[in-house]
Motif scaffolding. Structure first.
Motif, PDB file in Angstrom:
ATOM      1  N   LEU A   1     -19.604  11.419   2.844  1.00 54.24           N
ATOM      2  CA  LEU A   1     -19.100  10.603   1.939  1.00 54.24           C
ATOM      3  C   LEU A   1     -17.709  11.068   1.066  1.00 54.24           C
ATOM      4  N   ASP A   2     -16.732  10.228   1.437  1.00 48.92           N
ATOM      5  CA  ASP A   2     -15.461  10.682   0.929  1.00 48.92           C
ATOM      6  C   ASP A   2     -15.002  10.045  -0.126  1.00 48.92           C
ATOM      7  N   ILE A   3     -15.520   8.906  -0.540  1.00 49.90           N
ATOM      8  CA  ILE A   3     -14.905   8.106  -1.721  1.00 49.90           C
ATOM      9  C   ILE A   3     -16.261   7.388  -2.287  1.00 49.90           C
ATOM     10  N   LEU A   4     -16.174   7.709  -3.501  1.00 52.06           N
ATOM     11  CA  LEU A   4     -17.263   6.756  -4.334  1.00 52.06           C
ATOM     12  C   LEU A   4     -16.224   5.973  -5.772  1.00 52.06           C
ATOM     13  N   VAL A   5     -16.643   4.657  -5.486  1.00 50.18           N
ATOM     14  CA  VAL A   5     -16.303   3.866  -6.468  1.00 50.18           C
ATOM     15  C   VAL A   5     -17.380   3.365  -7.385  1.00 50.18           C
ATOM     16  N   ASN A   6     -17.315   3.731  -8.647  1.00 52.14           N
ATOM     17  CA  ASN A   6     -18.365   3.759  -9.571  1.00 52.14           C
ATOM     18  C   ASN A   6     -17.758   2.165 -10.447  1.00 52.14           C
ATOM     19  N   ASN A   7     -18.337   1.036  -9.864  1.00 48.76           N
ATOM     20  CA  ASN A   7     -17.933  -0.252 -10.248  1.00 48.76           C
ATOM     21  C   ASN A   7     -19.168  -1.036 -11.008  1.00 48.76           C
ATOM     22  N   ALA A   8     -20.376  -0.493 -10.844  1.00 45.51           N
ATOM     23  CA  ALA A   8     -21.237  -1.259 -11.372  1.00 45.51           C
ATOM     24  C   ALA A   8     -21.233  -1.207 -13.151  1.00 45.51           C
ATOM     25  N   GLY A   9     -21.389  -2.328 -13.472  1.00 40.03           N
ATOM     26  CA  GLY A   9     -21.197  -2.712 -14.776  1.00 40.03           C
ATOM     27  C   GLY A   9     -21.736  -4.096 -15.510  1.00 40.03           C
ATOM     28  N   MET A  10     -21.892  -4.007 -16.799  1.00 39.61           N
ATOM     29  CA  MET A  10     -21.964  -5.478 -17.665  1.00 39.61           C
ATOM     30  C   MET A  10     -21.638  -5.299 -18.999  1.00 39.61           C
ATOM     31  N   ASN A  11     -21.730  -6.599 -19.524  1.00 35.65           N
ATOM     32  CA  ASN A  11     -21.412  -7.052 -20.853  1.00 35.65           C
ATOM     33  C   ASN A  11     -22.252  -7.742 -21.405  1.00 35.65           C
TER      34      ASN A  11
ATOM     35  N   GLU B   1      -8.549   5.638   7.507  1.00 38.50           N
ATOM     36  CA  GLU B   1      -9.425   5.918   8.666  1.00 38.50           C
ATOM     37  C   GLU B   1     -10.430   7.159   8.695  1.00 38.50           C
ATOM     38  N   GLY B   2     -11.545   7.050   9.386  1.00 41.22           N
ATOM     39  CA  GLY B   2     -12.390   7.950   9.386  1.00 41.22           C
ATOM     40  C   GLY B   2     -13.170   8.487   8.192  1.00 41.22           C
ATOM     41  N   GLN B   3     -12.955   7.677   7.236  1.00 42.01           N
ATOM     42  CA  GLN B   3     -13.790   8.005   5.807  1.00 42.01           C
ATOM     43  C   GLN B   3     -14.700   7.075   5.429  1.00 42.01           C
ATOM     44  N   THR B   4     -15.729   7.326   4.670  1.00 40.56           N
ATOM     45  CA  THR B   4     -16.846   6.647   4.301  1.00 40.56           C
ATOM     46  C   THR B   4     -16.800   6.646   2.747  1.00 40.56           C
ATOM     47  N   ALA B   5     -16.668   5.261   2.237  1.00 43.35           N
ATOM     48  CA  ALA B   5     -16.975   5.145   0.825  1.00 43.35           C
ATOM     49  C   ALA B   5     -18.179   4.300   0.430  1.00 43.35           C
ATOM     50  N   LEU B   6     -18.705   4.561  -0.835  1.00 44.94           N
ATOM     51  CA  LEU B   6     -19.888   4.015  -1.381  1.00 44.94           C
ATOM     52  C   LEU B   6     -19.273   3.322  -2.782  1.00 44.94           C
ATOM     53  N   VAL B   7     -19.837   2.024  -2.723  1.00 45.52           N
ATOM     54  CA  VAL B   7     -19.341   1.189  -3.840  1.00 45.52           C
ATOM     55  C   VAL B   7     -20.655   0.718  -4.491  1.00 45.52           C
ATOM     56  N   THR B   8     -20.584   0.925  -6.059  1.00 46.06           N
ATOM     57  CA  THR B   8     -21.821   0.286  -6.724  1.00 46.06           C
ATOM     58  C   THR B   8     -21.425  -0.953  -7.134  1.00 46.06           C
ATOM     59  N   GLY B   9     -22.358  -1.588  -7.434  1.00 43.70           N
ATOM     60  CA  GLY B   9     -22.288  -3.025  -8.102  1.00 43.70           C
ATOM     61  C   GLY B   9     -21.414  -3.968  -6.993  1.00 43.70           C
ATOM     62  N   ALA B  10     -21.786  -3.795  -5.941  1.00 44.38           N
ATOM     63  CA  ALA B  10     -20.745  -4.302  -4.700  1.00 44.38           C
ATOM     64  C   ALA B  10     -21.162  -5.777  -4.057  1.00 44.38           C
ATOM     65  N   GLY B  11     -22.274  -6.264  -4.738  1.00 45.51           N
ATOM     66  CA  GLY B  11     -22.621  -7.653  -4.430  1.00 45.51           C
ATOM     67  C   GLY B  11     -21.724  -8.618  -4.781  1.00 45.51           C
TER      68      GLY B  11
ATOM     69  N   LEU C   1     -22.498  -0.376   0.340  1.00 44.36           N
ATOM     70  CA  LEU C   1     -22.745  -1.106  -0.431  1.00 44.36           C
ATOM     71  C   LEU C   1     -24.031  -1.051  -1.376  1.00 44.36           C
ATOM     72  N   VAL C   2     -24.016  -0.859  -2.687  1.00 41.85           N
ATOM     73  CA  VAL C   2     -25.275  -0.620  -3.435  1.00 41.85           C
ATOM     74  C   VAL C   2     -25.301  -1.672  -4.566  1.00 41.85           C
ATOM     75  N   SER C   3     -26.441  -2.318  -4.729  1.00 41.53           N
ATOM     76  CA  SER C   3     -26.585  -3.101  -5.701  1.00 41.53           C
ATOM     77  C   SER C   3     -28.070  -3.533  -5.927  1.00 41.53           C
ATOM     78  N   ARG C   4     -28.542  -4.000  -6.892  1.00 40.29           N
ATOM     79  CA  ARG C   4     -29.806  -4.281  -7.242  1.00 40.29           C
ATOM     80  C   ARG C   4     -30.096  -5.624  -6.480  1.00 40.29           C
ATOM     81  N   THR C   5     -29.364  -6.406  -6.109  1.00 41.33           N
ATOM     82  CA  THR C   5     -29.729  -7.785  -5.489  1.00 41.33           C
ATOM     83  C   THR C   5     -29.503  -7.449  -3.886  1.00 41.33           C
ATOM     84  N   PHE C   6     -30.495  -7.093  -3.260  1.00 43.86           N
ATOM     85  CA  PHE C   6     -30.130  -6.666  -1.630  1.00 43.86           C
ATOM     86  C   PHE C   6     -29.532  -7.851  -0.915  1.00 43.86           C
TER      87      PHE C   6
END
Length: 257
Positions: A89-99, A9-19, A39-44
């Protein structure tokens, strides 16, 4: 333990690769736990749809910001806009990735650079930008989405595994350097989960059989089972945990693959 320690509660998170896939599930899970979400991603179109879903189903504020996470300029602008819009900004989740699944002898320089930039450099740049804000703010939490492949050798994954192993070590170093600022840095290392990116592989009965054979829990993971550990690491329930990687792999890393 008060169950409210798991709430955001009361926090803000940013997530990459969130699409899509794990990133989308994490963004929704964070909102369900009380956080507002960027939410951050290349595909809006994908993140716009997920942001609308979050606001409709959780009542939490969610905004979609399109960016190429391999570009420092675009990341810096994205974080500036996110902080202006959300106030903090309280939380960053570095999720963007590929293989790109390639035998080691066939890996090209272009493949190496593409995977390294997307999986590792982007996570460092995002952490660095967020880390400065969190330092000035008085604290924060970073959760890196690594992989069991950063801990255990996987076939045709030399570049991917290298980035994920480096992410595990990066997590330790950032935790060591930034702990004095009240910033906790941890990682989660998933195995196979049902996502759009794994659908083709998991539809191969022979390959799926090999995965299950090497997984003590005898099944592939469900998305909520990786969301929970991320929420835990981002919450006060994990307030004395930093520099750690939690393998969410059904026990697979006991064996190797």
């Amino acid at each position: 333990m008060n169950k409210l320690e798991f709430h955001l509660e009361g926090q803000t998170a940013l997530v990459t690769g969130a699409g899509r896939g794990i990133g989308k599930a994490i963004a929704i899970g964070l909102a369900e736990s009380g956080s507002e979400v960027v939410l951050v991603s290349r595909t809006f179109s994908e993140i716009e749809e997920t942001a609308a879903y979050i606001q409709e189903h959780t009542g939490r504020r969610a905004i979609a910001l399109a960016a190429d996470v391999t570009s420092r300029e675009q990341l810096e602008e994205t974080f500036r806009e996110a902080i202006v819009e959300m106030g903090r900004l309280d939380i960053l989740v570095n999720n963007a990735g590929m293989n790109i699944r390639t035998p080691a002898l066939e890996v090209t320089d272009e493949q190496w650079e593409t995977i390294m930039q997307t999986n590792l450099k982007s996570a460092f740049m995002a952490s660095q930008i967020a880390g400065q804000h969190m330092k000035d703010q008085g604290g924060g939490k970073i959760v890196n989405i690594s992989s069991v492949g950063g801990h255990t050798a996987l076939r045709t994954g030399v570049v991917y595994g290298s980035t994920k192993a480096a992410m595990i070590h990066m997590t330790k170093v950032l935790a060591m350097e930034w702990g004095k600022y009240g910033i906790r840095v941890n990682a989660v290392g998933p195995w196979y989960f049902h996502t759009p990116l794994t659908e083709k592989l998991l539809n191969d009965a022979k390959y799926l059989g090999e995965i299950i054979e090497r997984t003590p829990l005898q099944r592939v993971g469900e998305l909520h089972e990786v969301v929970g550990p991320v929420i835990f690491l981002a919450s006060d329930a994990a307030g004395y945990i930093t520099g750690q990687t939690l393998l969410v792999d059904g026990g697979m890393s006991i064996y190797g693959f």
